[in-house]
Scaffold this motif. Sequence first.
Motif, PDB file in Angstrom:
ATOM      1  N   ARG A  47       0.857  -1.188   0.000  1.00 50.49           N
ATOM      2  CA  ARG A  47       0.000   0.000   0.000  1.00 50.49           C
ATOM      3  C   ARG A  47       0.891   1.235   0.000  1.00 50.49           C
ATOM      4  NH1 ARG A  47      -5.550   0.784   3.471  1.00 50.49           N
ATOM      5  NH2 ARG A  47      -6.352   2.516   2.226  1.00 50.49           N
ATOM      6  N   SER A  70      -4.168   7.359  -1.418  1.00 51.52           N
ATOM      7  CA  SER A  70      -3.755   5.971  -1.232  1.00 51.52           C
ATOM      8  C   SER A  70      -3.797   5.226  -2.554  1.00 51.52           C
ATOM      9  CB  SER A  70      -4.685   5.283  -0.222  1.00 51.52           C
ATOM     10  OG  SER A  70      -4.414   3.902  -0.166  1.00 51.52           O
ATOM     11  N   SER A  72      -1.961   1.433  -4.707  1.00 49.83           N
ATOM     12  CA  SER A  72      -1.413   0.086  -4.569  1.00 49.83           C
ATOM     13  C   SER A  72      -0.171  -0.052  -5.434  1.00 49.83           C
ATOM     14  CB  SER A  72      -2.456  -0.963  -4.979  1.00 49.83           C
ATOM     15  OG  SER A  72      -3.667  -0.780  -4.272  1.00 49.83           O
ATOM     16  N   THR A  84       4.065   0.849  -9.814  1.00 47.96           N
ATOM     17  CA  THR A  84       2.783   1.442  -9.465  1.00 47.96           C
ATOM     18  C   THR A  84       2.403   2.419 -10.560  1.00 47.96           C
ATOM     19  OG1 THR A  84       1.522   2.559  -7.720  1.00 47.96           O
ATOM     20  CG2 THR A  84       3.783   3.322  -8.100  1.00 47.96           C
ATOM     21  N   GLN A 150       2.641  -5.442   4.636  1.00 47.53           N
ATOM     22  CA  GLN A 150       1.525  -6.032   5.366  1.00 47.53           C
ATOM     23  C   GLN A 150       1.858  -6.310   6.828  1.00 47.53           C
ATOM     24  OE1 GLN A 150      -0.002  -9.285   2.823  1.00 47.53           O
ATOM     25  NE2 GLN A 150       0.594  -7.949   1.127  1.00 47.53           N
ATOM     26  N   GLY A 209      -5.204  -5.416  -4.614  1.00 46.68           N
ATOM     27  CA  GLY A 209      -4.813  -4.085  -4.169  1.00 46.68           C
ATOM     28  C   GLY A 209      -5.591  -3.647  -2.952  1.00 46.68           C
ATOM     29  N   TYR A 210      -5.648  -2.336  -2.777  1.00 45.68           N
ATOM     30  CA  TYR A 210      -6.245  -1.745  -1.577  1.00 45.68           C
ATOM     31  C   TYR A 210      -7.364  -0.778  -1.948  1.00 45.68           C
ATOM     32  CZ  TYR A 210      -2.338  -3.746   0.943  1.00 45.68           C
ATOM     33  OH  TYR A 210      -1.440  -4.622   1.497  1.00 45.68           O
ATOM     34  N   ASP A 215     -11.947  -0.160   3.172  1.00 45.36           N
ATOM     35  CA  ASP A 215     -11.576   0.413   4.460  1.00 45.36           C
ATOM     36  C   ASP A 215     -12.840   0.697   5.270  1.00 45.36           C
ATOM     37  OD1 ASP A 215      -8.914   0.360   3.802  1.00 45.36           O
ATOM     38  OD2 ASP A 215      -8.887   2.414   3.040  1.00 45.36           O
ATOM     39  N   GLN A 224      -6.439  -2.834   7.517  1.00 44.02           N
ATOM     40  CA  GLN A 224      -6.128  -1.766   6.576  1.00 44.02           C
ATOM     41  C   GLN A 224      -4.987  -2.166   5.637  1.00 44.02           C
ATOM     42  OE1 GLN A 224      -7.911   1.098   6.551  1.00 44.02           O
ATOM     43  NE2 GLN A 224      -9.133   0.514   8.314  1.00 44.02           N
ATOM     44  N   LEU A 225      -4.210  -3.175   6.036  1.00 49.34           N
ATOM     45  CA  LEU A 225      -3.068  -3.615   5.236  1.00 49.34           C
ATOM     46  C   LEU A 225      -3.298  -4.988   4.615  1.00 49.34           C
ATOM     47  CD1 LEU A 225      -0.241  -2.431   7.639  1.00 49.34           C
ATOM     48  CD2 LEU A 225      -1.042  -1.313   5.568  1.00 49.34           C
ATOM     49  N   PRO A 227      -4.669  -6.937   1.598  1.00 47.43           N
ATOM     50  CA  PRO A 227      -5.112  -6.643   0.229  1.00 47.43           C
ATOM     51  C   PRO A 227      -6.367  -7.420  -0.154  1.00 47.43           C
ATOM     52  CG  PRO A 227      -3.207  -8.106   0.193  1.00 47.43           C
ATOM     53  CD  PRO A 227      -3.405  -7.692   1.626  1.00 47.43           C
ATOM     54  N   GLY A 256      -8.169   3.577  -4.836  1.00 44.24           N
ATOM     55  CA  GLY A 256      -7.166   2.872  -4.050  1.00 44.24           C
ATOM     56  C   GLY A 256      -6.577   1.678  -4.756  1.00 44.24           C
TER      57      GLY A 256
END
Length: 569
Positions: A47, A70, A72, A84, A150, A209-210, A215, A224-225, A227, A256
């Motif tokens: 993240r 934010s 990924s 990224t 993570q 991803g995130y 969230d 939150q960490l 994926p 995100g």
Amino acid sequence: MRTKLSFLALAILILLAFSPVPSTKAQIKQPNETARIHLTSKPAIVRIISGYIGRWEWQNRTYDTQNLSSGSGFIINPAGYILTNAHVVSDIKEGDDAGKNGLFVSLIQDLLRARGIAITNQSIQQGAQYLNQTGARLISFQRINYVFLQSGNRFPYEIKSYGAPSGEGKDLPGGKDVSVIKIEVKNAPTVPLGNSDEAQVGDQVWVIGYPGAADSGLLDAKSQLEPTTNDGKISAKKTSADGAPILQTNTSTTHGNSGGPAINDKGEVIGLLTFRGNVVNGQEVQGFNFIVPINTAMEFVKQAGTENKRSQVDLKWKEGLEYYWQQQYSFAQRDFSEVVTLFPDHSEAAKLIQESQEHIVKGEDQSGTAILGAGLIVIVVVVVILLVVVGGIILIVVVVSRKKKSAGKAPAPQARPAQVAPSQSFSPQQQPQQWQQQQATHPVGGGTTPGFQPTVRLNAQQATEVIGNSPRLICTAGPALGQEFPVGQGVYIGRDGTRSQIVVSDPQVSGQHLWIGMINGRFVARDNGSTNGTFLNGQTNQRITEVELKDNDVLTLGGQGSVKFAFQR
């Protein structure tokens, strides 16, 4: 014939006695295809948080502002190189001056909202002029350019190569929305890169991803960490307005997800999620998301002076997973332990070490079954061969002995020589063939994102996406100096480890000295009747009972100032 059958029967009994007995224990449920892709790939997914935070002073008051976004990314080289999107790190690329301007715009917008004034380009310009005239000034400023693993550990990143976000700046490399960043680690887990030219419409893909939609304030900080993996298909092959090739997918993604990998059924990355289709009546429409092909991204990988490379961690992680899924927990635990030794931030391996141990304690470990079974089969084969050889030798000796006895006796005048039927004859020249026939007859053994917006710029009307913060305490003085602790929904600080989550061995600190947590959406610090008191921001003449915490507030435990914690959101 009777001798042959006796040896054969004995061999079969030995084979049955030594063959492994099928386990009656419940078999572990085998992972589906998505679970395999998720578990194999997720250790390399990161993240990325980018942007700026600042504190302003105006008319004897302070105002906190932030422009954070934010995204990924994924590790492609054990030395910490990460792929990224360019727009995920564009704020950092534009520099600190642009970051300060963005914070100034955020301050103006906050003040306009508080006064019920519509936010327009004109009102922002008027607000900027007024704040400048009345002495608004930036008193603290911080660049946020972190990669979160993570495990929860964060690392500042450096931009190694950069292609402009799609549709921006023709002077930059084609608007291909790719960036390579780097963090200082070694032996990091990676994902293999594939060949996007081979991708076809209808191919299955997984995007990891995130997404901001995942969230939630109801989840703990660790989540939150964690994926998210969504699956879909390649739905079209297109070309961007900048002339770069683009893959379209119907995989569900949102804010995100930008920069996260799109992975094929071989576990290879074929692209990076980048942007979504246009909104309809102001609403996102899922099923129209776009991917930068990995072959395009490779241009920037080469510019960064790196390459896609697998590490020993990857090999041991994959091997350990296969052992784990086969219930060979001792072997899995061994491999996972090597993974953690090589890369301590591999939180998933640490988790499976514990789970493997739990299975072993329950007696569910089958690590020795395969080796024991193979070893027993080898032993049985050897025993059977020895029995056949010994039996053959005994038969030869018996037959030869009988022939010698018959040859030593004088035949009776009236008797004819005894005839031996061909089927009963046995000579040394026939032995190999007979052994082969016996063994053949009786064998031994078993047969982007859509909707993602970069940080607000001066001429922008849309607010920056703000992620769910993970408040934490940083010890700035005392035995835990430099350590960080997540606040979550609430933690106690104290000297007694049975009653406090953050243990501080200092005589100024009570057994359960202080509680910090969330009440009605606000983070507060509450002194728990401590002996030596708790003080805010160095005001040692006024101990607190309960106070709302702001970003960068410092709590002092005890009047001597030997233990301090900074609160950061």
